[in-house]
Design a protein around this motif. Structure first.
Motif, PDB file in Angstrom:
ATOM      1  N   GLU A  48      42.123  51.320  31.307  1.00  0.00           N
ATOM      2  CA  GLU A  48      42.951  51.589  30.413  1.00  0.00           C
ATOM      3  C   GLU A  48      43.362  53.225  30.491  1.00  0.00           C
ATOM      4  O   GLU A  48      44.554  53.626  30.269  1.00  0.00           O
ATOM      5  CB  GLU A  48      42.354  51.485  29.055  1.00  0.00           C
ATOM      6  N   GLU A  49      42.354  54.178  30.949  1.00  0.00           N
ATOM      7  CA  GLU A  49      42.873  55.277  31.330  1.00  0.00           C
ATOM      8  C   GLU A  49      43.510  55.598  32.711  1.00  0.00           C
ATOM      9  O   GLU A  49      43.882  56.731  32.905  1.00  0.00           O
ATOM     10  CB  GLU A  49      41.681  56.185  31.221  1.00  0.00           C
ATOM     11  N   LYS A  50      43.575  54.559  33.266  1.00  0.00           N
ATOM     12  CA  LYS A  50      44.047  54.763  34.740  1.00  0.00           C
ATOM     13  C   LYS A  50      43.374  55.704  35.492  1.00  0.00           C
ATOM     14  O   LYS A  50      44.039  56.746  36.274  1.00  0.00           O
ATOM     15  CB  LYS A  50      45.690  55.091  34.758  1.00  0.00           C
ATOM     16  N   GLY A  51      41.956  55.703  35.399  1.00  0.00           N
ATOM     17  CA  GLY A  51      41.172  56.863  36.184  1.00  0.00           C
ATOM     18  C   GLY A  51      40.087  56.281  37.143  1.00  0.00           C
ATOM     19  O   GLY A  51      40.593  55.136  37.769  1.00  0.00           O
ATOM     20  N   THR A  52      39.077  56.604  37.119  1.00  0.00           N
ATOM     21  CA  THR A  52      37.881  56.411  38.081  1.00  0.00           C
ATOM     22  C   THR A  52      36.903  55.693  37.515  1.00  0.00           C
ATOM     23  O   THR A  52      36.490  56.114  36.199  1.00  0.00           O
ATOM     24  CB  THR A  52      37.624  57.564  38.729  1.00  0.00           C
ATOM     25  N   ARG A 108      37.617  50.806  30.302  1.00  0.00           N
ATOM     26  CA  ARG A 108      37.964  52.146  30.006  1.00  0.00           C
ATOM     27  C   ARG A 108      38.746  52.785  31.071  1.00  0.00           C
ATOM     28  O   ARG A 108      39.546  53.661  31.089  1.00  0.00           O
ATOM     29  CB  ARG A 108      36.577  53.101  29.430  1.00  0.00           C
ATOM     30  N   ALA A 109      38.011  52.696  32.376  1.00  0.00           N
ATOM     31  CA  ALA A 109      38.676  53.356  33.380  1.00  0.00           C
ATOM     32  C   ALA A 109      40.148  52.661  33.711  1.00  0.00           C
ATOM     33  O   ALA A 109      41.058  53.546  34.136  1.00  0.00           O
ATOM     34  CB  ALA A 109      37.560  53.247  34.732  1.00  0.00           C
ATOM     35  N   PHE A 111      43.106  48.318  41.322  1.00  0.00           N
ATOM     36  CA  PHE A 111      41.576  48.918  41.116  1.00  0.00           C
ATOM     37  C   PHE A 111      41.173  48.743  42.629  1.00  0.00           C
ATOM     38  O   PHE A 111      40.642  47.800  43.051  1.00  0.00           O
ATOM     39  CB  PHE A 111      40.793  48.582  39.996  1.00  0.00           C
ATOM     40  N   THR A 154      38.940  53.193  41.755  1.00  0.00           N
ATOM     41  CA  THR A 154      40.097  54.175  41.298  1.00  0.00           C
ATOM     42  C   THR A 154      41.443  53.406  41.008  1.00  0.00           C
ATOM     43  O   THR A 154      41.779  52.522  41.911  1.00  0.00           O
ATOM     44  CB  THR A 154      40.476  55.456  42.024  1.00  0.00           C
ATOM     45  N   TYR A 155      42.292  53.512  40.044  1.00  0.00           N
ATOM     46  CA  TYR A 155      43.372  52.900  39.624  1.00  0.00           C
ATOM     47  C   TYR A 155      44.377  53.438  40.582  1.00  0.00           C
ATOM     48  O   TYR A 155      44.408  54.560  41.078  1.00  0.00           O
ATOM     49  CB  TYR A 155      43.829  53.449  38.419  1.00  0.00           C
ATOM     50  N   ASN A 182      32.885  54.991  37.998  1.00  0.00           N
ATOM     51  CA  ASN A 182      31.691  55.182  38.660  1.00  0.00           C
ATOM     52  C   ASN A 182      30.538  54.385  37.863  1.00  0.00           C
ATOM     53  O   ASN A 182      30.648  54.548  36.683  1.00  0.00           O
ATOM     54  CB  ASN A 182      31.212  56.596  38.762  1.00  0.00           C
ATOM     55  N   ARG A 212      32.322  52.629  43.072  1.00  0.00           N
ATOM     56  CA  ARG A 212      33.143  53.565  42.734  1.00  0.00           C
ATOM     57  C   ARG A 212      34.640  53.111  42.900  1.00  0.00           C
ATOM     58  O   ARG A 212      34.746  52.503  44.231  1.00  0.00           O
ATOM     59  CB  ARG A 212      33.020  55.084  43.661  1.00  0.00           C
TER      60      ARG A 212
END
Length: 726
Positions: free
Chosen positions: A219-223, A216-217, A256, A245-246, A225, A243
């Protein structure tokens, strides 16, 4: 073509350049170029420097001429500069580039990218080295700063044990630093890692939710945790926090990037705390239930049927809270049965119970309806008299109770004989504190028992001050023994001549929970009355043996430990068996008899114990020699290893010649009997000097060291400060 001349000095004189107009144009171009340019002769001296070259070195236009390269090249770069230049002149290389440091005129250092080539000879002209030095100082300093920043980051990461990772989302390749590899148990030397290595390490119970959160992180180019468990290559299960991040650079594959850190210990601690909390809550529930059961129990003693202590407390509390009337008074008689323990021990607890029931009936009859009678302990009773009580009637009641309790009590064909001690406290007026009256009655009882038993005593202020202090101290001594509050403090014994340590004396100190460290003068008399000196002696001895073993394991030379022992223990038939249980190493321990003794009168049993002690390799020392308690006959019978001259005899030897002669005589006695003489209470180096001159063998006192705990003694011995002070 017109020609011009340019003359440049060199090592052999002058070198003349001739150039035409075209060459002059070229020379002008070089002179004004922004790149620092130099010509060196083959001897290593500058023969030409353009404006940029002079400027970069901080010299004027003509100041550079004649400077040797060893003057301007940094000492750390000289060897390589000399080697490369020699190879160039010899034709081994055609030119070279090097990053090199140069020393400016003002002494500062500058980095330059140096390009060097050899200008070929033309006719009879000498050859020259062409040098261009591009200023790279800013870049080098930036690189140094970056390197330092990276070093600090590395140190921080090493200290934090955080593992850094980078995953290529296009190829699935993973980069883990050494800490990340250590966390997952993957060898550092393994080169290739893939996303599957991480996925396969996930604990089966955590894999699905962790992979879902990671997907999910991404796919959303997010973080991302996460908190999850892994199974290391060695099978160990660890819990991690992660932790990430993209991240994607222009034109690069997406990645990542993040960090992992091991929280296994923290999770275990958290679980233990939760378990402890749950257990505490469960215990609280149990305690509340138990409290409820206790609250519902009867307020009477099951054996005698009398009110118990709790009932008495309630009655006194009610009395304390009710309004006072003129003439109100409260008297309490605290009764303790004498010789009750002997009845239990000799005739059994059933006989003891029968006696308690008999006394309960007797007290109930004497108290009548107007008094409150309670059993408050094993063999203790209290009679509470409300109003109308005076000292005369209370004394009469107490005498009657004592007289009747002393009457023989028949039990199964035998007579049980006992007595009673009674403490009486009386208060009248409006300011009556029932609890205080109960305490005062207890104090009076303590005095009655101390004065011979089978009697009564009234409480008084003077008695309170004396008895309460003594009783409180006695209770604390007993508690202190149970809690292990008595510890040895060690004072060194030094060879009078060499000042080598020949042993230490273990002195009892009480680590009082409120008053701090107390010396024996504060507790010895009461401990003796309580007959607990043997327990204190044994505790000090056991701790001293442990400390001695510890010092030896640390390489600290303490040959022997001298332990103070109550002389009355020599008549204790349990002494020798108890000592044998301790497995005392021969020669390690000596006994120093602590109190005033009359050795001339000891019996065969004492003599047998002394011989047994000596056979176990335990030394025997005598304290206080010269104070009148130890005779020459005693010394001959006891055959001690050492005897100590009392500090009262040592103190005046500096100022009184006759005192020195007395001490010298005592030392002669010891020498003639083959007994080492110890001077205790040596407080000055002058006393130590005199004692050494008189032939004293061993010194002990504040001049060298005060008594100290075992750990401080180890440091004191290591520092050898006493030798410097002497």
């Amino acid at each position: 073509m017109d020609e011009a001349k340019k003359t440049i000095p060199n090592a052999s004189g002058e070198t003349t350049f001739r150039y035409g107009k075209g060459e002059a144009l070229l020379h002008n171009f070089v002179e004004n170029a922004t790149i620092p340019t130099f010509l060196f002769d083959t001897d290593g001296k500058i023969v030409y420097a353009n404006r940029a070259g002079s400027h970069v070195l901080g010299y004027g236009p003509e100041e550079c001429i004649g400077i040797h390269f060893t003057t301007i090249v940094h000492s750390d770069d000289l060897t390589s500069a000399r080697t490369q230049t020699e190879d160039l002149i010899a034709g081994k290389i055609h030119g070279y580039q090097a990053e090199r440091r140069y020393i400016r005129k003002d002494g500062t250092t500058i980095w330059a990218l140096t390009s060097v080539s050899l200008m070929p000879a033309d006719g009879d002209q000498a050859r020259f080295l062409s040098v261009q030095a591009v200023n790279i100082d800013g870049r080098k300093r930036a690189e140094a700063a970056l390197k330092e920043s990276e070093r600090r980051l590395q140190v921080a990461l090493d200290a934090s044990q955080i593992g850094v990772f980078e995953g290529d989302l296009a190829t699935g390749e993973l980069f883990w630093d050494d800490r990340a590899r250590d966390i997952f148990g993957i060898p550092r030397e393994r080169k290739s890692l893939h996303a599957a290595d991480w996925e396969n390490a996930l604990h089966p119970e955590d894999a699905a939710k962790t992979l879902e959160a990671m997907s999910r992180a991404i796919e959303e180019k997010g973080t991302f945790n996460g908190k999850f468990r892994i199974i290391r290559a060695d099978g160990e299960i660890r819990t991690l926090m992660s932790r990430a991040t993209y991240f994607q650079d222009d034109g690069a594959t997406p990645k990542f990037i993040g960090a992992n850190w091991d929280i296994t210990d923290e999770v275990a601690l958290e679980q233990r705390l939760k378990t402890a909390k749950a257990l505490a809550e469960a215990r609280n529930v149990e305690l509340e239930a138990a409290k409820a059961r206790i609250e519902t129990q009867a307020l009477h003693d099951a054996l005698t049927g009398l009110p118990n202590r709790r009932y008495l407390d309630q009655i006194l509390s009610q009395y304390r809270n009710r309004p006072r009337l003129p003439g109100d008074g409260l008297a309490l008689l605290h009764i303790d049965l004498d010789r009750f323990k002997q009845i239990n021990d000799t005739q059994g607890h059933a006989a003891g119970d029968a006696v308690l029931v008999h006394v309960a009936r007797l007290l109930s009859a004497k108290g009548g309806a107007q008094h409150f009678v309670a059993r408050v302990g094993g063999d203790e009773f209290v009679i509470a008299c409300f109003n109308g009580a005076d000292a005369h009637r209370l004394a009469g009641l107490a005498d009657q109770i004592i007289a009747e309790i002393r009457q023989p009590v028949p039990y199964e064909g035998h007579f049980c004989r006992l007595g009673a001690s009674i403490g009486i406290a009386l208060e009248t007026g409006a300011d009556i504190d029932a609890l205080r009256v109960l305490i005062n009655a207890d104090i009076a009882l303590y005095r009655a028992k101390g004065r011979g038993r089978n009697r009564h005593e009234f409480f008084s202020k003077a008695l309170q001050s004396e008895i309460e202090s003594t009783k409180h101290m006695a209770d604390e001594i007993l508690s202190g023994i149970e809690q292990g509050e008595f510890h040895p403090y060690y004072q060194p014994l030094l060879n009078a001549t060499s000042l080598d340590i020949i042993g230490v004396e273990a002195l009892a100190r009480w680590h009082h929970p409120r008053e701090g460290v107390l010396s024996p003068i504060r507790f010895l008399r009461i401990a003796e009355d309580l007959n607990v000196l043997a327990a204190i002696d044994r505790s000090i001895l056991q701790q001293a043996m442990l400390d001695l073993d510890q010092w030896q394991s640390q390489g600290i030379a303490v040959p022997t430990v001298s332990v103070n022992v109550s002389f009355r223990r020599l008549s204790d038939d349990r002494l020798i068996p108890s000592l044998r249980e301790l497995n005392i190493r021969p020669g390690a321990i000596s006994f120093e008899f602590l109190e005033s003794i009359f050795l001339d009168e000891f019996d065969d049993g004492v003599e047998w114990n002394i011989d047994a002690i000596r056979e176990m390799g335990i030394g025997i020392d005598i304290d206080d020699f010269g104070t009148g308690h130890t005779s020459i006959v005693s010394l001959l019978k006891l055959k001690p290893r050492h005897f100590k001259i009392d500090r009262q005899l040592i103190d005046p030897i500096v100022r009184l010649p006759e005192q020195r002669r007395l001490v010298a005589s005592i030392i002669d006695i010891g020498r003639s009997l083959g007994i080492k003489v110890v001077a205790e209470g040596v407080e000055t180096m002058e006393q130590a000097r005199i004692l050494r001159e008189l032939g004293c063998d061993i010194l002990q006192g504040f001049a060298f060291a005060r008594p100290m705990p075992a750990d401080q003694l180890a440091s004191w011995i290591g520092g050898e400060g006493w030798r410097k002070a002497s």
